[in-house]
Design a protein around this motif. Structure first.
Motif, PDB file in Angstrom:
ATOM      1  N   LEU A 141       0.840  -1.205   0.000  1.00  0.00           N
ATOM      2  CA  LEU A 141       0.000   0.000   0.000  1.00  0.00           C
ATOM      3  C   LEU A 141       0.873   1.251   0.000  1.00  0.00           C
ATOM      4  O   LEU A 141       0.614   2.218  -0.724  1.00  0.00           O
ATOM      5  N   ALA A 142       1.907   1.232   0.823  1.00  0.00           N
ATOM      6  CA  ALA A 142       2.799   2.378   0.933  1.00  0.00           C
ATOM      7  C   ALA A 142       3.537   2.639  -0.388  1.00  0.00           C
ATOM      8  O   ALA A 142       3.873   3.779  -0.700  1.00  0.00           O
ATOM      9  N   TYR A 143       3.786   1.597  -1.145  1.00  0.00           N
ATOM     10  CA  TYR A 143       4.455   1.750  -2.442  1.00  0.00           C
ATOM     11  C   TYR A 143       3.508   2.371  -3.469  1.00  0.00           C
ATOM     12  O   TYR A 143       3.913   3.185  -4.306  1.00  0.00           O
ATOM     13  N   ARG A 144       2.236   2.026  -3.375  1.00  0.00           N
ATOM     14  CA  ARG A 144       1.282   2.421  -4.415  1.00  0.00           C
ATOM     15  C   ARG A 144       0.690   3.817  -4.198  1.00  0.00           C
ATOM     16  O   ARG A 144       0.460   4.553  -5.162  1.00  0.00           O
ATOM     17  N   LEU A 145       0.436   4.187  -2.950  1.00  0.00           N
ATOM     18  CA  LEU A 145      -0.256   5.449  -2.685  1.00  0.00           C
ATOM     19  C   LEU A 145       0.505   6.689  -3.168  1.00  0.00           C
ATOM     20  O   LEU A 145      -0.112   7.610  -3.717  1.00  0.00           O
TER      21      LEU A 145
END
Length: 234
Positions: A24-28
């Motif tokens: 999630l942290a990579y995508r946001l």
């Protein structure tokens, strides 16, 4: 829109929560979203609640399953309270808060310690009111539950490296090594998925004993996020 929301990743021990937080942290950021990760319990911070929780999980206050359910849940509350105001301010400013475990972990693990289903549901109802009501901790907009097999997750837990709160050498704490507790915890999470709209159940297994890739699991999670909120971009 996701601005100002709280997303939590829940699941039994060894279910891959940290992997999903990282994905999630990579995508946001690719979508221009400001985010911050809170990892609970916050063992690295050295706060009172986290220190007591770590000692308890390491068995320093006696067998974990013999500590009364309500008392065992309190150190984790203190840990979350230590960053309540910081987290709330971040979300008021439009940030997306991502938590690796949050208040619902108390409901799953605490409910699993109760002797009967009736006691477990009473504990869940009372602790929801305590944490979200009296303590004014923020209610997650989505609690993603990673549905995994307890026996397989126990195998995955054994592959973890030593953790500081366990003295660095021991790889599993008392909750992780108790298969019955892990099985009951998953049953509590299934109950929460069926009874609390904030929960989103994410299937992680492809067959009995076979867990899907973390990328495939993330896509299911992302699809559910898009279903509940308008998330721009791929």
């Amino acid at each position: 829109m996701l601005a100002g929301h709280l997303l939590t990743i829940e699941g039994g021990d060894g279910s891959g929560k940290t992997d999903q937080v990282k994905l999630l942290a990579y995508r946001l950021p690719n979508l221009g979203r400001k985010f911050h990760i809170w990892d609970f319990p916050q063992y690295a911070s050295g706060g009172f609640g986290a220190r007591i929780a770590g000692r308890m999980l390491a068995g320093k206050y006696g067998p974990l399953m013999e500590i009364p359910t309500y008392l065992a849940a309190l150190p984790f509350v203190f840990d979350r309270l230590s960053v309540r105001d910081e987290m709330s301010q971040f979300m008021r400013e439009g940030g997306v808060a991502i938590c690796n475990r949050f208040t619902d972990s108390n409901l799953g693990h605490g409910g699993a310690k109760c002797a009967t289903v009736e006691e477990a549901r009473l504990f869940i109802d009372e602790f929801e009111q305590f944490e979200y009501g009296e303590m004014r901790l923020p209610l997650p907009d989505i609690s993603f539950y990673l549905a995994t097999d307890a026996e397989l997750s126990k195998e995955l837990v054994l592959k973890k490296s030593g953790r500081e709160y366990l003295g660095g050498a021991v790889m599993t704490d008392e909750a992780e090594m108790d298969l019955e507790h892990q099985t009951k915890t998953r049953a509590m999470y299934e109950y929460l998925c069926a009874s609390r709209p904030r929960f989103a159940r994410i299937e992680c297994m492809t067959a009995p004993g076979q867990i899907d890739t973390r990328e495939a699991i993330h896509e299911r999670l992302w699809e559910e996020l898009n279903r509940r909120f308008v998330v721009d971009g791929p």
